[in-house]
Design a protein around this motif. Sequence first.
Motif, PDB file in Angstrom:
ATOM      1  N   ASP A   1      -3.657   9.591  16.956  1.00 37.29           N
ATOM      2  CA  ASP A   1      -3.399  10.953  16.484  1.00 37.29           C
ATOM      3  C   ASP A   1      -1.899  11.123  16.279  1.00 37.29           C
ATOM      4  OD1 ASP A   1      -3.819  13.590  15.786  1.00 37.29           O
ATOM      5  OD2 ASP A   1      -3.739  14.296  17.861  1.00 37.29           O
ATOM      6  N   VAL A   2      -1.497  11.104  15.003  1.00 39.09           N
ATOM      7  CA  VAL A   2      -0.082  11.241  14.673  1.00 39.09           C
ATOM      8  C   VAL A   2       0.026  11.990  13.344  1.00 39.09           C
ATOM      9  CG1 VAL A   2       0.037   8.991  13.525  1.00 39.09           C
ATOM     10  CG2 VAL A   2       2.106   9.962  14.500  1.00 39.09           C
ATOM     11  N   SER A   3       1.058  12.777  13.201  1.00 41.46           N
ATOM     12  CA  SER A   3       1.206  13.587  11.986  1.00 41.46           C
ATOM     13  C   SER A   3       1.910  12.795  10.886  1.00 41.46           C
ATOM     14  CB  SER A   3       2.005  14.852  12.289  1.00 41.46           C
ATOM     15  OG  SER A   3       3.341  14.516  12.595  1.00 41.46           O
ATOM     16  N   GLU A   4       1.675  13.223   9.651  1.00 42.43           N
ATOM     17  CA  GLU A   4       2.363  12.612   8.516  1.00 42.43           C
ATOM     18  C   GLU A   4       3.873  12.772   8.661  1.00 42.43           C
ATOM     19  OE1 GLU A   4       0.956  13.585   4.592  1.00 42.43           O
ATOM     20  OE2 GLU A   4      -1.103  13.663   5.310  1.00 42.43           O
ATOM     21  N   SER A   5       4.304  13.907   9.197  1.00 38.62           N
ATOM     22  CA  SER A   5       5.738  14.152   9.341  1.00 38.62           C
ATOM     23  C   SER A   5       6.378  13.196  10.354  1.00 38.62           C
ATOM     24  CB  SER A   5       6.003  15.603   9.749  1.00 38.62           C
ATOM     25  OG  SER A   5       5.424  15.888  11.005  1.00 38.62           O
ATOM     26  N   THR A   6       5.583  12.573  11.192  1.00 35.57           N
ATOM     27  CA  THR A   6       6.077  11.539  12.104  1.00 35.57           C
ATOM     28  C   THR A   6       6.107  10.182  11.414  1.00 35.57           C
ATOM     29  OG1 THR A   6       5.219  12.707  14.036  1.00 35.57           O
ATOM     30  CG2 THR A   6       5.617  10.346  14.296  1.00 35.57           C
ATOM     31  N   LEU A   7       5.125   9.917  10.571  1.00 39.06           N
ATOM     32  CA  LEU A   7       4.990   8.592   9.967  1.00 39.06           C
ATOM     33  C   LEU A   7       5.985   8.307   8.849  1.00 39.06           C
ATOM     34  CD1 LEU A   7       1.142   8.122   9.969  1.00 39.06           C
ATOM     35  CD2 LEU A   7       2.829   6.859  11.280  1.00 39.06           C
ATOM     36  N   TYR A   8       6.276   9.279   8.008  1.00 41.70           N
ATOM     37  CA  TYR A   8       7.173   9.002   6.884  1.00 41.70           C
ATOM     38  C   TYR A   8       8.572   8.582   7.339  1.00 41.70           C
ATOM     39  CZ  TYR A   8       3.756   9.929   3.311  1.00 41.70           C
ATOM     40  OH  TYR A   8       2.657   9.830   2.494  1.00 41.70           O
ATOM     41  N   PRO A   9       9.137   9.182   8.372  1.00 41.33           N
ATOM     42  CA  PRO A   9      10.428   8.661   8.862  1.00 41.33           C
ATOM     43  C   PRO A   9      10.321   7.229   9.396  1.00 41.33           C
ATOM     44  CG  PRO A   9      10.096  10.908   9.630  1.00 41.33           C
ATOM     45  CD  PRO A   9       8.809  10.478   8.999  1.00 41.33           C
ATOM     46  N   VAL A  10       9.177   6.868   9.979  1.00 46.66           N
ATOM     47  CA  VAL A  10       8.968   5.497  10.442  1.00 46.66           C
ATOM     48  C   VAL A  10       8.981   4.549   9.250  1.00 46.66           C
ATOM     49  CG1 VAL A  10       7.310   3.911  11.536  1.00 46.66           C
ATOM     50  CG2 VAL A  10       7.694   6.187  12.511  1.00 46.66           C
TER      51      VAL A  10
ATOM     52  N   THR B   1       0.849  -1.182   0.000  1.00 42.22           N
ATOM     53  CA  THR B   1       0.000   0.000   0.000  1.00 42.22           C
ATOM     54  C   THR B   1       0.885   1.233   0.000  1.00 42.22           C
ATOM     55  OG1 THR B   1      -1.897   1.060   1.073  1.00 42.22           O
ATOM     56  CG2 THR B   1      -0.243   0.076   2.523  1.00 42.22           C
ATOM     57  N   TYR B   2       0.324   2.361  -0.355  1.00 43.07           N
ATOM     58  CA  TYR B   2       1.129   3.565  -0.524  1.00 43.07           C
ATOM     59  C   TYR B   2       1.098   4.456   0.719  1.00 43.07           C
ATOM     60  CZ  TYR B   2      -3.472   5.405  -1.886  1.00 43.07           C
ATOM     61  OH  TYR B   2      -4.795   5.752  -1.920  1.00 43.07           O
ATOM     62  N   GLY B   3       2.090   5.327   0.781  1.00 50.68           N
ATOM     63  CA  GLY B   3       2.337   6.138   1.962  1.00 50.68           C
ATOM     64  C   GLY B   3       1.146   6.917   2.470  1.00 50.68           C
ATOM     65  N   TYR B   4       0.443   7.622   1.592  1.00 48.31           N
ATOM     66  CA  TYR B   4      -0.685   8.444   2.050  1.00 48.31           C
ATOM     67  C   TYR B   4      -1.777   7.582   2.672  1.00 48.31           C
ATOM     68  CZ  TYR B   4      -4.553  11.714   2.142  1.00 48.31           C
ATOM     69  OH  TYR B   4      -5.610  12.485   2.557  1.00 48.31           O
TER      70      TYR B   4
END
Length: 120
Positions: free
Chosen positions: A39-48, A25-28
């Motif tokens: 509740d977590v931001s995209e800027s937190t998830l992409y580094p994960v 599946t894709y990032g978004y």
Amino acid sequence: MVFNTGSTLLDAIVLSVVSKEKEGTYGYKITQDVRNVIDVSESTLYPVLRRLQKEECFETYDKAIDGRNRRYYKITEKGSAQLALYKVEWKNYSTKISNILLGEDTLKKNNEERLGSDND
């Protein structure tokens, strides 16, 4: 949510979300699925996502959608093994916390009610 989500729990959630899709599946979509739970931001998830890829828990591939490349993440055998470990650990941990917060009698009662409704 009042409780903080540690990095290990976030890893487990992300691995679980990605594991649901056989072809990846894709990032978004991952960020939206995770944000439906915590509740977590995209800027937190992409580094994960990048870190789990670097740790070989994911493989990635790009796919053109409407003229744009979309990065897909697919769980690997190593990622599946890590997720299996997280599931066992979560079950043990969450049971202990529930016993403390809700009390053993409350847990027994809830389980009995659930089992009783399954038999109806």
